[in-house]
Design an enzyme around this catalytic site. Structure first.
Site, PDB file in Angstrom:
ATOM      1  N   ARG A 115      43.217  18.521  56.380  1.00  0.00           N
ATOM      2  CA  ARG A 115      41.958  19.293  56.456  1.00  0.00           C
ATOM      3  C   ARG A 115      42.072  20.520  57.368  1.00  0.00           C
ATOM      4  NH1 ARG A 115      39.925  14.002  56.295  1.00  0.00           N
ATOM      5  NH2 ARG A 115      39.016  13.607  54.247  1.00  0.00           N
ATOM      6  N   LYS A 137      42.811  35.741  53.873  1.00  0.00           N
ATOM      7  CA  LYS A 137      42.790  35.305  52.476  1.00  0.00           C
ATOM      8  C   LYS A 137      44.091  34.575  52.165  1.00  0.00           C
ATOM      9  CE  LYS A 137      39.784  38.642  50.206  1.00  0.00           C
ATOM     10  NZ  LYS A 137      39.719  39.680  49.174  1.00  0.00           N
ATOM     11  N   GLU A 179      49.672  50.412  49.934  1.00  0.00           N
ATOM     12  CA  GLU A 179      48.540  49.815  50.661  1.00  0.00           C
ATOM     13  C   GLU A 179      48.258  50.614  51.939  1.00  0.00           C
ATOM     14  OE1 GLU A 179      46.589  47.635  49.449  1.00  0.00           O
ATOM     15  OE2 GLU A 179      47.715  46.398  48.045  1.00  0.00           O
ATOM     16  N   LYS A 231      41.686  47.219  59.080  1.00  0.00           N
ATOM     17  CA  LYS A 231      41.393  46.019  58.291  1.00  0.00           C
ATOM     18  C   LYS A 231      40.678  44.980  59.155  1.00  0.00           C
ATOM     19  CE  LYS A 231      42.864  42.679  54.981  1.00  0.00           C
ATOM     20  NZ  LYS A 231      43.880  42.097  54.129  1.00  0.00           N
ATOM     21  N   GLU A 241      33.863  38.421  52.353  1.00  0.00           N
ATOM     22  CA  GLU A 241      33.717  39.471  51.340  1.00  0.00           C
ATOM     23  C   GLU A 241      32.365  39.429  50.648  1.00  0.00           C
ATOM     24  OE1 GLU A 241      37.401  40.366  49.282  1.00  0.00           O
ATOM     25  OE2 GLU A 241      36.262  41.154  47.602  1.00  0.00           O
ATOM     26  N   ARG A 245      33.768  44.306  53.003  1.00  0.00           N
ATOM     27  CA  ARG A 245      35.196  43.997  52.814  1.00  0.00           C
ATOM     28  C   ARG A 245      35.692  44.460  51.436  1.00  0.00           C
ATOM     29  NH1 ARG A 245      38.740  38.657  54.486  1.00  0.00           N
ATOM     30  NH2 ARG A 245      40.676  39.489  53.670  1.00  0.00           N
ATOM     31  N   ASN A 249      39.338  46.966  48.445  1.00  0.00           N
ATOM     32  CA  ASN A 249      39.861  46.895  47.076  1.00  0.00           C
ATOM     33  C   ASN A 249      39.970  48.267  46.421  1.00  0.00           C
ATOM     34  OD1 ASN A 249      40.023  44.089  47.136  1.00  0.00           O
ATOM     35  ND2 ASN A 249      37.845  43.911  46.675  1.00  0.00           N
ATOM     36  N   HIS A 252      41.943  48.759  43.287  1.00  0.00           N
ATOM     37  CA  HIS A 252      42.374  47.442  42.812  1.00  0.00           C
ATOM     38  C   HIS A 252      41.769  47.028  41.475  1.00  0.00           C
ATOM     39  CE1 HIS A 252      44.248  47.275  46.679  1.00  0.00           C
ATOM     40  NE2 HIS A 252      44.692  46.049  46.479  1.00  0.00           N
ATOM     41  N   HIS A 256      44.593  45.744  39.161  1.00  0.00           N
ATOM     42  CA  HIS A 256      44.670  44.373  38.641  1.00  0.00           C
ATOM     43  C   HIS A 256      44.716  44.382  37.122  1.00  0.00           C
ATOM     44  CE1 HIS A 256      42.926  42.625  42.608  1.00  0.00           C
ATOM     45  NE2 HIS A 256      44.247  42.678  42.634  1.00  0.00           N
ATOM     46  N   HIS A 269      52.852  45.017  43.107  1.00  0.00           N
ATOM     47  CA  HIS A 269      51.419  45.185  43.374  1.00  0.00           C
ATOM     48  C   HIS A 269      51.142  46.605  43.877  1.00  0.00           C
ATOM     49  CE1 HIS A 269      47.384  44.065  44.450  1.00  0.00           C
ATOM     50  NE2 HIS A 269      47.585  44.333  45.723  1.00  0.00           N
TER      51      HIS A 269
END
Ligand SMILES: NC(=O)c1ccc[n+]([C@@H]2O[C@H](COP(=O)([O-])OP(=O)(O)OC[C@H]3O[C@@H](n4cnc5c(N)ncnc54)[C@H](O)[C@@H]3O)[C@@H](O)[C@H]2O)c1
Length: 371
Positions: A115, A137, A179, A231, A241, A245, A249, A252, A256, A269
């Site tokens: 956990r 993330k 990035e 960031k 998010e 936040r 992106n 993105h 994507h 990426h």
């Protein structure tokens, strides 16, 4: 640097050299011999860094293969298995040594093992340093969708040893630079000084990291620090998010869709992000949000680093494929896509509210709005 993300605290250490396990333990206020119970997770390319970290200390090790294809449930299970085999309890520490893939997988495994046990990340790629390693993330790919499963679980300590970048392949440096450009656009502010810094380490259009580490290590360090600070400041306000936040992106939604239609793993990426940033500029210009002059400055840097920004992209000539991939984007909210577009000093979030808007997006993808 130190950040508070919701209930979590993260410390970030940017340094020239790779830190040893003793220092990592000391940063966690642990006396190594008695209390450190680590599992070191690395891949075949970062195991030499794990060796340097551990020195003569024989820490249990989980060495994975490398690559995005590895970002699946089976790999998560093998990390959990290694932790179990090593007898890690809830006081155990997962120490991930690698780029975004190792970081995302290990962070996820740490977040569910017993956990949740402590998670430390030694970030070894430029993309990891400027983006993936800070902000909590974690995740892996399922159903052919990137990062569809995951948690928010920030590392307690993140290390960024610049020395490790010396062995990073050029393709990966390029991926991280995209990035970095993204963050520099977002940080923006008057005169786009951060973009100038990024330009300064691009070494006449060629991301030669050896040269950068020799001649411009301080500028690189500044860039990474600026990216982490930016960031960190955004994520501190919005770990889950729910709003701001999403700015991170930038590029993105397009990226994507390109990645999904080219097939996972076909392009890095960062390559997709660079392509996406230019599409975001085109959309922003069409919406009257992005000043053309700023878009040109961004485009110059992206082009000078040798990214493919042509539209249609050579890997996906059929714009319909990209358009339909975009429509199954997991970040859709109430059936609507959102896009981040550069504005005068940073960027804004715009929601695709009607058919006319999507018509403009379609024109961007078809390459009809290039500037
Ligand atoms: N969690 C987040 O917020 C976040 C943000 C952005 C991207 N990501 C994720 O990050 C991943 C991409 O990360 P990445 O670009 O770091 O890729 P990666 O982790 O796959 O690393 C790229 C390649 O470089 C190798 N490598 C790593 N460090 C090295 C070193 N120092 N020397 C030599 N080789 C080295 C790796 O083995 C791999 O082959 C994607 O899965 C993406 O979804 C996560």
């Amino acid at each position: 640097l130190q950040f508070t993300f919701g209930e979590f605290k993260t410390r970030v250490f940017i340094s020239s050299e790779i830190k040893r396990l003793e220092e990592i333990a000391a940063d966690l206020n642990l006396s190594m011999a008695s209390s450190l119970s680590p599992l070191v997770i690395c891949d075949e390319n970062t195991s030499y860094i794990a060796d340097k970290i551990c020195g003569s200390y024989k820490a249990p090790r989980c060495t994975l293969k490398s690559g995005e294809e590895l970002k699946n449930w089976e790999t998560v299970q093998s990390i959990l298995q290694a932790a179990f085999d090593a007898g890690l309890g809830r006081d155990g520490i997962f120490i991930a040594v690698g780029g975004g893939v190792i970081g995302d997988l290990s962070g996820f495994a740490a977040s569910i093992y017993m956990r949740g046990c402590r998670f430390v990340l030694v970030s070894t790629t430029l993309l990891g340093m400027v983006d993936a390693s800070v902000g909590g993330k974690t995740g892996f790919d399922i159903f052919n969708r990137k990062n569809l499963a995951g948690t928010f679980y920030p590392a307690k300590s993140v290390y960024m040893p610049l020395e490790s970048l010396a062995t990073l392949p050029e393709k990966e440096i390029k991926s991280g630079m995209a990035e970095l450009i993204k963050t520099a656009v977002l940080k923006g502010a008057k005169g786009d000084a951060f973009l100038d810094y990024v330009e300064a380490i691009s070494c006449e259009g060629y991301p030669d990291i050896g040269k950068v580490l020799n001649d411009k290590e301080q500028t690189l360090l500044k860039c990474i620090e600026k990216a982490v600070k930016y960031k960190g400041s955004i994520v501190s306000k919005d770990l889950y998010e729910k709003g701001q936040r999403a700015l991170l992106n930038l590029g993105h939604t397009f990226a994507h869709a390109l990645e999904a239609s080219a097939g996972l793993g076909q392009l890095s990426h960062g390559e997709a992000v660079a392509w996406g940033i230019i599409r975001a500029c085109e959309l922003g210009i069409a919406l009257g949000i992005t000043p053309r002059k700023r878009a040109k400055k961004i485009k110059n840097i992206v082009t000078s680093l040798g990214y493919e920004i042509g539209c249609p992209h050579p890997l996906v000539k059929d714009s319909e494929l990209i358009f339909s991939a975009m429509n199954s984007d997991k970040k859709k909210k109430q059936g609507k896509l959102s896009f981040i577009v550069p504005d005068k000093e940073s960027a804004v979030i715009v929601v695709a509210h009607d058919a006319k808007f999507m018509d403009t997006v379609n024109k961007v993808i078809k390459g009809e709005l290039s500037f």
